[in-house]
Scaffold this motif. Structure first.
Motif, mmCIF file in Angstrom:
data_model
loop_
_atom_site.group_PDB
_atom_site.id
_atom_site.type_symbol
_atom_site.label_atom_id
_atom_site.label_comp_id
_atom_site.label_asym_id
_atom_site.label_seq_id
_atom_site.Cartn_x
_atom_site.Cartn_y
_atom_site.Cartn_z
ATOM 1 N N PHE A 14 0.874 -1.229 -0.011
ATOM 2 C CA PHE A 14 0.156 0.093 0.084
ATOM 3 C C PHE A 14 1.016 1.431 0.025
ATOM 4 C CE2 PHE A 14 -3.077 -2.978 2.335
ATOM 5 C CZ PHE A 14 -3.978 -2.896 1.392
ATOM 6 N N ASP A 15 0.570 2.206 -0.644
ATOM 7 C CA ASP A 15 1.301 3.482 -0.801
ATOM 8 C C ASP A 15 0.032 4.636 -0.671
ATOM 9 O OD1 ASP A 15 3.300 5.487 -1.141
ATOM 10 O OD2 ASP A 15 3.021 5.384 -3.127
ATOM 11 N N PRO A 16 0.171 5.447 0.469
ATOM 12 C CA PRO A 16 1.179 5.232 1.715
ATOM 13 C C PRO A 16 0.819 4.175 2.676
ATOM 14 C CG PRO A 16 -0.476 6.913 2.174
ATOM 15 C CD PRO A 16 -0.565 6.396 0.903
ATOM 16 N N GLU A 17 1.978 3.673 3.427
ATOM 17 C CA GLU A 17 1.698 2.411 4.485
ATOM 18 C C GLU A 17 1.086 3.162 5.923
ATOM 19 O OE1 GLU A 17 5.495 0.685 4.812
ATOM 20 O OE2 GLU A 17 5.141 -0.542 2.863
ATOM 21 N N VAL A 18 0.999 4.210 5.727
ATOM 22 C CA VAL A 18 0.456 4.797 7.279
ATOM 23 C C VAL A 18 -0.648 6.054 6.979
ATOM 24 C CG1 VAL A 18 0.889 6.457 9.358
ATOM 25 C CG2 VAL A 18 2.667 4.650 8.469
ATOM 26 N N ILE A 19 -1.637 5.692 7.451
ATOM 27 C CA ILE A 19 -2.828 6.968 7.612
ATOM 28 C C ILE A 19 -2.856 7.426 8.807
ATOM 29 C CG2 ILE A 19 -5.444 7.227 6.977
ATOM 30 C CD1 ILE A 19 -5.331 4.801 5.573
ATOM 31 N N ASP A 20 -2.755 8.804 8.926
ATOM 32 C CA ASP A 20 -2.783 9.308 10.139
ATOM 33 C C ASP A 20 -4.019 10.304 10.290
ATOM 34 O OD1 ASP A 20 -2.003 10.660 12.802
ATOM 35 O OD2 ASP A 20 0.159 10.902 12.271
ATOM 36 N N VAL A 21 -4.833 10.152 11.289
ATOM 37 C CA VAL A 21 -6.030 11.124 11.264
ATOM 38 C C VAL A 21 -6.184 11.413 12.900
ATOM 39 C CG1 VAL A 21 -7.210 10.028 9.221
ATOM 40 C CG2 VAL A 21 -7.619 9.187 11.495
ATOM 41 N N ARG A 22 -7.454 12.394 13.066
ATOM 42 C CA ARG A 22 -7.615 12.852 14.416
ATOM 43 C C ARG A 22 -9.023 12.179 14.760
ATOM 44 N NH1 ARG A 22 -4.334 16.796 16.372
ATOM 45 N NH2 ARG A 22 -3.419 18.236 14.940
ATOM 46 N N ARG A 23 -9.183 11.863 16.068
ATOM 47 C CA ARG A 23 -10.412 11.232 16.595
ATOM 48 C C ARG A 23 -11.582 12.139 16.221
ATOM 49 N NH1 ARG A 23 -13.040 11.172 22.125
ATOM 50 N NH2 ARG A 23 -14.429 9.407 21.987
ATOM 51 N N ASN A 24 -12.504 11.109 15.728
ATOM 52 C CA ASN A 24 -13.774 11.773 15.161
ATOM 53 C C ASN A 24 -13.884 12.345 13.732
ATOM 54 O OD1 ASN A 24 -15.556 10.687 17.185
ATOM 55 N ND2 ASN A 24 -15.022 12.346 18.534
ATOM 56 N N ASP A 25 -12.581 12.377 13.160
ATOM 57 C CA ASP A 25 -12.540 12.785 11.582
ATOM 58 C C ASP A 25 -13.360 11.807 10.901
ATOM 59 O OD1 ASP A 25 -10.526 14.835 12.054
ATOM 60 O OD2 ASP A 25 -9.250 13.720 10.972
ATOM 61 N N ILE A 26 -14.014 12.496 10.021
ATOM 62 C CA ILE A 26 -14.869 11.717 8.960
ATOM 63 C C ILE A 26 -13.787 11.462 7.735
ATOM 64 C CG2 ILE A 26 -16.609 11.525 7.184
ATOM 65 C CD1 ILE A 26 -17.863 11.608 10.103
ATOM 66 N N VAL A 27 -13.315 10.317 7.758
ATOM 67 C CA VAL A 27 -12.250 9.930 6.671
ATOM 68 C C VAL A 27 -12.796 9.314 5.364
ATOM 69 C CG1 VAL A 27 -10.192 8.664 6.748
ATOM 70 C CG2 VAL A 27 -10.693 9.316 8.775
ATOM 71 N N ARG A 28 -12.337 10.050 4.445
ATOM 72 C CA ARG A 28 -12.964 9.596 2.894
ATOM 73 C C ARG A 28 -11.853 8.998 2.453
ATOM 74 N NH1 ARG A 28 -16.799 11.007 -0.567
ATOM 75 N NH2 ARG A 28 -16.305 10.758 -2.790
ATOM 76 N N VAL A 29 -11.621 7.614 2.235
ATOM 77 C CA VAL A 29 -10.561 6.710 1.700
ATOM 78 C C VAL A 29 -11.022 6.439 0.335
ATOM 79 C CG1 VAL A 29 -9.300 4.729 1.927
ATOM 80 C CG2 VAL A 29 -10.169 5.899 3.798
ATOM 81 N N THR A 30 -9.968 6.706 -0.756
ATOM 82 C CA THR A 30 -10.109 6.446 -2.242
ATOM 83 C C THR A 30 -8.808 5.439 -2.380
ATOM 84 O OG1 THR A 30 -10.980 8.502 -2.699
ATOM 85 C CG2 THR A 30 -9.992 7.270 -4.583
ATOM 86 N N ILE A 31 -9.046 4.289 -2.753
ATOM 87 C CA ILE A 31 -7.967 3.227 -3.057
ATOM 88 C C ILE A 31 -8.041 2.815 -4.672
ATOM 89 C CG2 ILE A 31 -7.170 0.952 -2.389
ATOM 90 C CD1 ILE A 31 -8.896 1.222 0.060
ATOM 91 N N THR A 32 -7.048 2.884 -5.254
ATOM 92 C CA THR A 32 -6.879 2.345 -6.478
ATOM 93 C C THR A 32 -5.869 1.319 -6.616
ATOM 94 O OG1 THR A 32 -7.156 4.776 -7.268
ATOM 95 C CG2 THR A 32 -6.146 3.433 -8.963
#
Length: 91
Positions: A14-32
């Motif tokens: 996977f690139d990147p290998e780390v996903i860094d977010v804050r608590r309660n963020d709405i995280v929108r992930v797009t994977i190709t």
């Protein structure tokens, strides 16, 4: 807040290998996927998304639990799939 993350899945990383977010963020992930079918799995969040060969998948989740959570490819089409790992960090 909102956080957009773009990941590339390819043999066998996977690139990147780390996903860094804050608590309660709405995280929108797009994977190709750049080649074969892959998946993006985070057990702690009950996320398992399959990405078709050469395709893209987008989804959202709320990062409501603080910690470090592994993500990985759960596909078993090739032994190298088991090496596809990364980490979701929720601060």
């Amino acid at each position: 807040g909102r956080r957009a993350v773009t990941l590339t899945a390819r043999r066998f990383a996977f690139d990147p290998e780390v996903i860094d977010v804050r608590r309660n963020d709405i995280v929108r992930v797009t994977i190709t996927s750049t080649d074969i079918a892959h998946s993006f799995t985070v057990d702690a969040y009950r996320i398992q998304k399959r990405v078709p060969p050469g395709g893209t998948v987008t989804f959202e989740f709320r990062a409501d639990e603080v910690g470090r959570f592994p993500f990985y490819c759960s596909m078993r089409a090739d032994a190298g799939c088991e090496e596809m790992r990364g980490e979701l960090i929720v601060r």
